[in-house]
Enzyme design. Structure first.
Site, PDB file in Angstrom:
ATOM      1  N   ASP A 327       0.905  -1.165   0.022  1.00 44.21           N
ATOM      2  CA  ASP A 327       0.055  -0.018  -0.046  1.00 44.21           C
ATOM      3  C   ASP A 327       1.074   1.204   0.159  1.00 44.21           C
ATOM      4  O   ASP A 327       1.268   1.794   0.892  1.00 44.21           O
ATOM      5  CB  ASP A 327      -0.777  -0.016   1.363  1.00 44.21           C
ATOM      6  CG  ASP A 327      -2.194   1.196   1.224  1.00 44.21           C
ATOM      7  OD1 ASP A 327      -1.955   1.838   0.201  1.00 44.21           O
ATOM      8  OD2 ASP A 327      -2.557   1.219   2.240  1.00 44.21           O
ATOM      9  N   CYS A 380      -4.145   5.208  -3.161  1.00 48.62           N
ATOM     10  CA  CYS A 380      -5.311   5.912  -2.684  1.00 48.62           C
ATOM     11  C   CYS A 380      -5.359   7.265  -3.794  1.00 48.62           C
ATOM     12  O   CYS A 380      -5.597   8.436  -3.053  1.00 48.62           O
ATOM     13  CB  CYS A 380      -5.626   6.309  -1.363  1.00 48.62           C
ATOM     14  SG  CYS A 380      -4.288   7.213  -0.613  1.00 48.62           S
TER      15      CYS A 380
END
Length: 427
Positions: A327, A380
């Site tokens: 991530d 994101c």
């Protein structure tokens, strides 16, 4: 200008805005500190939160509105402009009587300038109040700015470079969806440990009530401001905040099929590792440059091997993990609704340096994966160079990599947050 404190909940909101913009610290951390150090009623806490985040989301629009009524806004002290901006936000975007916002703005400017600019504040805020009666639409900015990109930037309160990036990358229709989403409050996401009796009862009640936007049975997304009674009283070890969009980005890659051990290489506070453990995916290794972030995770799951480490230089031997979960650090353009201060901290140049960083993390993370293993990549952000482009370049360089799955949040998502994820197999 000497910094002066302003009284009341609005004064605390002003302090939070000033610290966020001046210090570069995370808005949520500043808000948490302010709320924890002051004895406030629940209503006041909600008001301060709405003013801080609402102002940050709409700041660029508010600056343009004030610029229509100020001959030289750049000549005013920053605290004065922030007070005028907060008062204008209340007038244009909150259910607050305009006179109350005008009075607070005028009194606060007087306090900050020892009475010198009270008349100016009164005149400007009264003009904003009159403007609010007609409404502020895109045509207002087109008439005043005479440039479509500048008008879109002003109306959607988003830096022009992001507006242009999204239109160039995704087309105008989709870009407008992203722009509209980032000025709205995001969905409130909660995850519940249903292995706990109280958590199981709460989840069952929520599923019956059907107030949620989305749910997978253990996690729920609600419209901003909604907190069902079923969640009240649940302890922290049973209930925790988690972006539902982020959870989907992980679950869509079907972690139950991943070879283990799984190395959560950029674990942060451990939300992804927690998800894996709750779904009986183990063993899990979790690392982050800041060991303090992992404290709660280690307490909750002693079986997780949590340690300080950087994904840039993996503290993992080559070919020893079944799945590397990356991530990665990114520009955060997909979560501007939740982190609106990002709009004032990022530049296009930042995205270019992040692409290089992500590439290095990918290359080094890939080395830790054994043959037949997986690499999961998540961001994101809404920037093809950090998402599809990054993975496409990686596949070109690594002939032993095969793309198994690639996904991104739909532009019309009610969650108002946008993630990208991809799963690669080492063949």
């Amino acid at each position: 200008m000497k910094n002066l404190s302003l009284p009341g909940p609005r004064g605390l909101a002003f302090d939070c805005v000033s610290k966020t913009l001046d210090s570069g610290l995370d808005a949520q951390a500043i808000l948490d500190s302010a709320l924890s150090s002051n004895d406030l009623a629940r209503r006041d806490r909600g008001f301060i939160t709405e003013v801080l985040y609402g102002y940050l989301r709409m700041r660029i629009r508010l600056q343009h509105v004030l610029g229509c009524f100020l001959s030289r806004p750049e000549g005013l002290p920053a605290p004065v402009l922030q007070v005028l901006g907060i008062a204008s936000y209340e007038i244009l975007h909150m259910d607050v009587p305009a006179y109350a916002s005008v009075d607070w703005g005028v009194d606060s400017v007087k306090r900050l300038t020892r009475g010198k600019l009270g008349g100016l504040a009164n005149a400007v805020l009264r003009k904003v109040a009159r403007l609010a009666e007609d409404g502020v639409d895109i045509e207002f900015f087109r008439r005043n700015l005479h440039n479509e990109m500048k008008a879109l930037s002003a109306y959607y309160a988003c830096p022009q470079w992001i507006v242009e990036l999204w239109i160039d990358s995704y087309g105008r229709e989709t870009a407008i969806q992203y722009l509209e989403a980032q000025i709205c409050p995001p969905a409130a996401g909660f995850a519940i440990d249903t292995s706990n009796d109280a958590g199981q009862d709460a989840a069952a009640a929520l599923l019956l009530e059907k107030e949620f936007i989305a749910s997978d049975g253990e996690a729920f997304a609600f419209h901003s401001g909604v907190r069902p009674a079923a969640l009240e009283g649940l302890p922290d070890k049973v209930l925790f905040r988690q972006s539902y969009a982020a959870r989907v980005a992980l679950s869509i890659l079907e972690p139950s099929s991943w070879p283990t051990p799984v190395w959560d290489a950029c674990s942060g506070r451990g939300g992804k590792s927690r998800y894996l453990m709750h779904n009986d995916i183990k063993p899990v290794l979790a690392s982050d440059p800041h060991l303090g972030r992992l404290t709660a995770l280690k307490n909750e799951f002693p079986s997780i091997s949590a340690f300080r480490g950087s994904a840039i230089n993996p503290p993992i031997a080559a070919g020893t993990v079944g799945t590397a979960l990356l991530d990665v650090p990114c520009s955060g353009l997909g979560v501007l609704s939740r982190r609106p201060d990002t709009k004032f901290k990022r530049s296009f140049e930042d995205t270019e340096s992040l692409v290089l960083l992500q590439s290095k993390i990918l290359d080094n993370g890939w080395k830790t994966v054994r043959k037949g293993g997986f690499l999961a990549y998540i961001t994101c952000t809404l920037n093809p160079a950090e998402n599809h482009g990054q993975i496409a370049n990686f596949l070109k360089k690594n002939k032993d990599a095969r793309l198994k799955k690639e996904w991104t949040t739909s532009p019309d998502s009610q969650l108002k947050e946008f993630f990208y994820s991809a799963l690669l197999e080492k063949i």
